[in-house]
Write a protein that holds these residues in place. Structure first.
Motif, PDB file in Angstrom:
ATOM      1  N   SER A 118       6.650  -0.671   7.874  1.00  0.00           N
ATOM      2  CA  SER A 118       6.750   0.508   7.258  1.00  0.00           C
ATOM      3  C   SER A 118       7.960   0.569   6.761  1.00  0.00           C
ATOM      4  O   SER A 118       9.093   0.106   6.652  1.00  0.00           O
TER       5      SER A 118
ATOM      6  N   CYS B 177      -6.502  -3.824   3.611  1.00  0.00           N
ATOM      7  CA  CYS B 177      -5.605  -4.989   3.753  1.00  0.00           C
ATOM      8  C   CYS B 177      -6.564  -6.228   3.728  1.00  0.00           C
ATOM      9  O   CYS B 177      -6.289  -7.170   3.027  1.00  0.00           O
TER      10      CYS B 177
ATOM     11  N   LYS C 175      -5.600   9.598   7.856  1.00  0.00           N
ATOM     12  CA  LYS C 175      -4.079   9.178   8.515  1.00  0.00           C
ATOM     13  C   LYS C 175      -3.685  10.097   9.497  1.00  0.00           C
ATOM     14  O   LYS C 175      -3.671  11.175   9.439  1.00  0.00           O
TER      15      LYS C 175
ATOM     16  N   ASP D 294       1.432   5.494  -0.021  1.00  0.00           N
ATOM     17  CA  ASP D 294       0.982   6.855   0.023  1.00  0.00           C
ATOM     18  C   ASP D 294       1.313   7.590  -1.561  1.00  0.00           C
ATOM     19  O   ASP D 294       1.916   6.812  -2.396  1.00  0.00           O
TER      20      ASP D 294
ATOM     21  N   ILE E 245       0.756  -1.185   0.150  1.00  0.00           N
ATOM     22  CA  ILE E 245       0.068  -0.099  -0.063  1.00  0.00           C
ATOM     23  C   ILE E 245       0.951   1.217   0.008  1.00  0.00           C
ATOM     24  O   ILE E 245       1.834   1.407   0.824  1.00  0.00           O
TER      25      ILE E 245
ATOM     26  N   ASP F  30       2.630   8.807   7.640  1.00  0.00           N
ATOM     27  CA  ASP F  30       2.687   7.557   7.049  1.00  0.00           C
ATOM     28  C   ASP F  30       3.173   6.584   8.002  1.00  0.00           C
ATOM     29  O   ASP F  30       2.832   5.238   8.248  1.00  0.00           O
TER      30      ASP F  30
ATOM     31  N   ILE G  70      -6.905   1.819   6.271  1.00  0.00           N
ATOM     32  CA  ILE G  70      -5.597   0.652   5.503  1.00  0.00           C
ATOM     33  C   ILE G  70      -6.043  -0.502   6.113  1.00  0.00           C
ATOM     34  O   ILE G  70      -5.744  -1.410   5.445  1.00  0.00           O
TER      35      ILE G  70
ATOM     36  N   TYR H 165       3.606  -0.891   4.078  1.00  0.00           N
ATOM     37  CA  TYR H 165       3.089   0.422   3.779  1.00  0.00           C
ATOM     38  C   TYR H 165       4.277   1.246   3.457  1.00  0.00           C
ATOM     39  O   TYR H 165       4.971   1.401   3.997  1.00  0.00           O
TER      40      TYR H 165
ATOM     41  N   ALA I  25       1.188   3.269   9.544  1.00  0.00           N
ATOM     42  CA  ALA I  25       1.690   1.707   9.361  1.00  0.00           C
ATOM     43  C   ALA I  25       1.802   1.080  10.955  1.00  0.00           C
ATOM     44  O   ALA I  25       1.447  -0.012  10.917  1.00  0.00           O
TER      45      ALA I  25
END
Length: 216
Positions: free
Chosen positions: A183, A153, A143, A9, A7, A172, A149, A165, A176
């Motif tokens: 991350s 998933c 976020k 950003d 995933i 970000d 998120i 992520y 995660a």
């Protein structure tokens, strides 16, 4: 790592959108007789959605709820017409995505950019390989709230341990962590390497090619 899904950003990670964002906001500021800002300044405004960016760009003396709401609406109208003028993938991103697609990874996008604009930028500037693509619909889901998120998933139908992520901001990395995902911090975006390291990401990379090395 046995990673099966990623995933991403969007802004600062896959595409450099700072000039379109700044140009659109500066038009509104100028029309309102407020000071404008440099592209560099906007790098510190971005990351938490357009409404927050508007608040940060406005002079402190006029930063009321009513004024933020007025300028926010004007900014959305301006930016929706100009969100793909100068925005482009970062060097190396398209090659990376091609390699990831060939490898068979599932890929998605989650952004704090308004949902319609997120989908438009992804559709016009990136390959048609991302599913799902989500932007911001309500401030409550912004976020680092992990709700969206985690839903993504589930839709990927993969073990959460097999999804990473990738993002360029402190937000970000917090997203995660809140979701329990590994991350990957990228340093070519809008925030400093030092600020990213302070969030203790699982990985930090300086070029897109390094992401492929991590999962290969």
């Amino acid at each position: 790592m046995n990673i099966k899904g990623i995933i991403f950003d969007l802004d600062g990670t896959l595409v450099n959108s700072i000039e379109d964002i700044a140009d659109s906001m500066n038009v509104i500021l100028k029309d309102s007789n407020y000071p404008t800002h440099s592209y560099k300044s906007y790098e510190s405004f971005i990351g938490s959605g357009i409404q927050t960016l508007v608040s940060r760009a406005l002079p402190t003396s006029v930063r009321t709820e009513l004024e933020i709401e007025r300028v926010f609406k004007e900014m959305l109208n301006s930016y929706k017409d100009n969100c793909t003028n100068k925005t482009a993938p970062y060097p190396g991103i398209l090659d990376l995505l091609k390699k990831l697609e060939i490898k068979g990874l599932k890929m998605s996008v989650l952004s704090n950019k308004e949902d319609r604009l997120t989908k438009r930028v992804v559709a016009e500037k990136l390959p048609s390989i991302f599913e799902p693509v989500f932007g911001l619909t309500t401030e409550e889901l912004k976020k680092p709230n992990p709700k969206v998120i985690l839903q993504m998933c589930t839709s990927l139908e993969l073990d959460i341990k097999k999804i990473i992520y990738v993002g360029d901001s402190v937000i970000d990395m917090q997203t995660a962590r809140n979701a329990g995902l590994q991350s990957v911090a990228v340093t070519w975006g809008f925030q400093s390497k030092e600020s990213l390291l302070a969030e203790n990401p699982d990985y930090i990379i300086d070029t897109p090619e390094e992401l492929f090395d991590i999962i290969d």
